[in-house]
Design a protein around this motif. Sequence first.
Motif, PDB file in Angstrom:
ATOM      1  N   LYS A 189       0.815  -1.216   0.000  1.00  0.00           N
ATOM      2  CA  LYS A 189       0.000   0.000   0.000  1.00  0.00           C
ATOM      3  C   LYS A 189       0.848   1.265   0.000  1.00  0.00           C
ATOM      4  O   LYS A 189       0.414   2.314  -0.459  1.00  0.00           O
ATOM      5  N   TYR A 190       2.060   1.169   0.567  1.00  0.00           N
ATOM      6  CA  TYR A 190       2.929   2.338   0.683  1.00  0.00           C
ATOM      7  C   TYR A 190       4.335   1.985   0.214  1.00  0.00           C
ATOM      8  O   TYR A 190       4.859   0.914   0.532  1.00  0.00           O
ATOM      9  N   LYS A 191       4.948   2.907  -0.500  1.00  0.00           N
ATOM     10  CA  LYS A 191       6.343   2.760  -0.900  1.00  0.00           C
ATOM     11  C   LYS A 191       7.180   3.650   0.024  1.00  0.00           C
ATOM     12  O   LYS A 191       7.067   4.877  -0.018  1.00  0.00           O
ATOM     13  N   PRO A 192       8.023   3.038   0.890  1.00  0.00           N
ATOM     14  CA  PRO A 192       8.766   3.846   1.865  1.00  0.00           C
ATOM     15  C   PRO A 192      10.130   4.299   1.363  1.00  0.00           C
ATOM     16  O   PRO A 192      10.757   3.657   0.516  1.00  0.00           O
ATOM     17  N   CYS A 193      10.593   5.409   1.914  1.00  0.00           N
ATOM     18  CA  CYS A 193      11.975   5.859   1.726  1.00  0.00           C
ATOM     19  C   CYS A 193      12.375   6.657   2.961  1.00  0.00           C
ATOM     20  O   CYS A 193      11.537   6.999   3.796  1.00  0.00           O
ATOM     21  N   ILE A 194      13.678   6.927   3.072  1.00  0.00           N
ATOM     22  CA  ILE A 194      14.197   7.661   4.233  1.00  0.00           C
ATOM     23  C   ILE A 194      15.059   8.818   3.742  1.00  0.00           C
ATOM     24  O   ILE A 194      16.010   8.612   2.987  1.00  0.00           O
ATOM     25  N   PHE A 195      14.729  10.037   4.176  1.00  0.00           N
ATOM     26  CA  PHE A 195      15.569  11.200   3.925  1.00  0.00           C
ATOM     27  C   PHE A 195      16.624  11.251   5.039  1.00  0.00           C
ATOM     28  O   PHE A 195      16.276  11.238   6.216  1.00  0.00           O
ATOM     29  N   VAL A 196      17.910  11.329   4.663  1.00  0.00           N
ATOM     30  CA  VAL A 196      18.993  11.290   5.653  1.00  0.00           C
ATOM     31  C   VAL A 196      20.000  12.389   5.356  1.00  0.00           C
ATOM     32  O   VAL A 196      20.472  12.524   4.227  1.00  0.00           O
ATOM     33  N   LYS A 197      20.356  13.155   6.400  1.00  0.00           N
ATOM     34  CA  LYS A 197      21.383  14.176   6.219  1.00  0.00           C
ATOM     35  C   LYS A 197      22.779  13.596   6.418  1.00  0.00           C
ATOM     36  O   LYS A 197      23.665  13.808   5.604  1.00  0.00           O
ATOM     37  N   ASN A 198      22.989  12.865   7.511  1.00  0.00           N
ATOM     38  CA  ASN A 198      24.287  12.240   7.781  1.00  0.00           C
ATOM     39  C   ASN A 198      24.104  10.728   7.697  1.00  0.00           C
ATOM     40  O   ASN A 198      23.631  10.102   8.656  1.00  0.00           O
ATOM     41  N   PHE A 199      24.478  10.162   6.570  1.00  0.00           N
ATOM     42  CA  PHE A 199      24.224   8.749   6.292  1.00  0.00           C
ATOM     43  C   PHE A 199      25.471   7.939   6.629  1.00  0.00           C
ATOM     44  O   PHE A 199      26.517   8.096   6.006  1.00  0.00           O
ATOM     45  N   HIS A 200      25.353   7.048   7.626  1.00  0.00           N
ATOM     46  CA  HIS A 200      26.480   6.228   8.060  1.00  0.00           C
ATOM     47  C   HIS A 200      26.352   4.839   7.424  1.00  0.00           C
ATOM     48  O   HIS A 200      26.037   3.851   8.087  1.00  0.00           O
ATOM     49  N   LYS A 201      26.601   4.790   6.146  1.00  0.00           N
ATOM     50  CA  LYS A 201      26.360   3.553   5.388  1.00  0.00           C
ATOM     51  C   LYS A 201      27.246   2.399   5.837  1.00  0.00           C
ATOM     52  O   LYS A 201      26.910   1.239   5.660  1.00  0.00           O
ATOM     53  N   GLU A 202      28.387   2.731   6.468  1.00  0.00           N
ATOM     54  CA  GLU A 202      29.316   1.674   6.878  1.00  0.00           C
ATOM     55  C   GLU A 202      28.742   0.808   8.003  1.00  0.00           C
ATOM     56  O   GLU A 202      29.211  -0.318   8.214  1.00  0.00           O
ATOM     57  N   ILE A 203      27.752   1.309   8.753  1.00  0.00           N
ATOM     58  CA  ILE A 203      27.168   0.495   9.828  1.00  0.00           C
ATOM     59  C   ILE A 203      25.728   0.084   9.501  1.00  0.00           C
ATOM     60  O   ILE A 203      25.008  -0.390  10.375  1.00  0.00           O
ATOM     61  N   LEU A 204      25.340   0.224   8.247  1.00  0.00           N
ATOM     62  CA  LEU A 204      24.006  -0.202   7.826  1.00  0.00           C
ATOM     63  C   LEU A 204      23.935  -1.727   7.819  1.00  0.00           C
ATOM     64  O   LEU A 204      24.873  -2.402   7.401  1.00  0.00           O
ATOM     65  N   SER A 205      22.831  -2.267   8.316  1.00  0.00           N
ATOM     66  CA  SER A 205      22.681  -3.724   8.338  1.00  0.00           C
ATOM     67  C   SER A 205      22.525  -4.257   6.911  1.00  0.00           C
ATOM     68  O   SER A 205      22.138  -3.529   5.996  1.00  0.00           O
ATOM     69  N   ASP A 206      22.802  -5.551   6.732  1.00  0.00           N
ATOM     70  CA  ASP A 206      22.673  -6.161   5.410  1.00  0.00           C
ATOM     71  C   ASP A 206      21.235  -6.088   4.910  1.00  0.00           C
ATOM     72  O   ASP A 206      20.995  -5.849   3.724  1.00  0.00           O
ATOM     73  N   ARG A 207      20.263  -6.293   5.818  1.00  0.00           N
ATOM     74  CA  ARG A 207      18.857  -6.217   5.417  1.00  0.00           C
ATOM     75  C   ARG A 207      18.512  -4.832   4.889  1.00  0.00           C
ATOM     76  O   ARG A 207      17.901  -4.679   3.831  1.00  0.00           O
ATOM     77  N   ASP A 208      18.934  -3.804   5.640  1.00  0.00           N
ATOM     78  CA  ASP A 208      18.621  -2.441   5.217  1.00  0.00           C
ATOM     79  C   ASP A 208      19.368  -2.057   3.945  1.00  0.00           C
ATOM     80  O   ASP A 208      18.845  -1.341   3.092  1.00  0.00           O
ATOM     81  N   ARG A 209      20.603  -2.534   3.823  1.00  0.00           N
ATOM     82  CA  ARG A 209      21.395  -2.224   2.626  1.00  0.00           C
ATOM     83  C   ARG A 209      20.698  -2.742   1.371  1.00  0.00           C
ATOM     84  O   ARG A 209      20.722  -2.111   0.318  1.00  0.00           O
ATOM     85  N   ALA A 210      20.037  -3.899   1.516  1.00  0.00           N
ATOM     86  CA  ALA A 210      19.398  -4.520   0.353  1.00  0.00           C
ATOM     87  C   ALA A 210      18.014  -3.951   0.063  1.00  0.00           C
ATOM     88  O   ALA A 210      17.567  -3.989  -1.083  1.00  0.00           O
ATOM     89  N   SER A 211      17.343  -3.402   1.090  1.00  0.00           N
ATOM     90  CA  SER A 211      15.926  -3.088   0.898  1.00  0.00           C
ATOM     91  C   SER A 211      15.543  -1.619   0.996  1.00  0.00           C
ATOM     92  O   SER A 211      14.506  -1.214   0.466  1.00  0.00           O
ATOM     93  N   LEU A 212      16.347  -0.793   1.673  1.00  0.00           N
ATOM     94  CA  LEU A 212      15.914   0.580   1.925  1.00  0.00           C
ATOM     95  C   LEU A 212      16.258   1.514   0.780  1.00  0.00           C
ATOM     96  O   LEU A 212      17.325   1.419   0.167  1.00  0.00           O
TER      97      LEU A 212
END
Length: 398
Positions: A32-55
Amino acid sequence: MKKIAFIHENYPLGGAEKVTSDLCAYFAGGGKYKPCIFVKNFHKEILSDRDRASLEIIELPREPQFQSMAMASLIAGLIREMSIDVMVIPVHPMKYLDIIRRESGNSCKFIFHHHSCPLWEVENRISVKLHAARTSGSWLKTLECYLLSIPKERLFKSYTRRFSRIYRRTYAAADRYLVLCEEYRGQIERIVKASPADSKVRALTNPYINRSAPELHKRKEVLYVGRLSYADKRVDRLLRIWSLVEANFPDWELKVVGDGRERRNLEKEAAGLGLHRVRFCGHSTRVEEHYATAAILCLTSSFEGWGLVLVEAQAAGVVPIAFACSGGVRRIVGSDRSTGILIEPFDEKGYAEELAALMRDEGLRSAMQPAMIAKTSEYSLENTGRMWDRMLGELTGE
């Protein structure tokens, strides 16, 4: 399909960001909804594998400042360009939300998601000031500490007025104001002077995803999990409490899992108290391994919005004991002693007595495990997601 966006100054960071991640997973799977996240300081190095693949992450520029009119205009432009239907603002209110709302047009709905207890900022500001003065080692700061301690009541009233104005401004600019439990709902309605009959305030608990079966055979370990910060977490209290029980339980250990600015001070305090069985484990990306072996979780915070570690402990069969410092803590732990133990704030001697009783009684701890594990189903992502679906349907008319 409608588009829902969350906005964070830092991502990932802590509990609020984890809640955003889990809600995005729910919305992405619901259709029903397509999500996204607006981020100013993105710490991609500590992003989980699940979030890296889906967010879907929309990186905001490092300049201008996050809480500025220029950033507000930039965000409003992105809302228009991406046709965002719902914007969720967790944790801290956007100072220029009225500008974002006006410049983005009339179609987007705005939700402020309050992730702590009402007016937590007041206690935080006062505690930070007093702690900085006490620990500086400067005679000028010591004098400041003395002078601050005299008008604490005046400081409390001043900060309460300041943050109440911010709450009222946010409430006026938002379409919905989300809190974590019904007790907070009533408190916020009184602060913003909203009538319960037509209030924008809604109570939605944070979700919890249990990804593994609990290990119910525990070691003689008492556990703390969280940031090592002073104003809110007050792990110094836990060290003093442990000093009252350690000698009587020579085969038990206190494990402190987490890191932060207070770690060095806490290690010094543990040494000063003559503690021998306190282990500072540092930050862990596999905290479930600590829950798997621990028998008791201790929380000694001055304030907690929800206290996700309490839910995590219950799900793992670890008995939580905490000061009843907020409605969220009382809601999770419960008052009947079947799913955890609440202590009157901030009775360290009473806490030590209850902790010792739990440490002595393995049968009691085992008997509490089924009720604790069952209680966490109340906070499942499916249950929380359905509450979000109802709230969003009410908001968007669908």
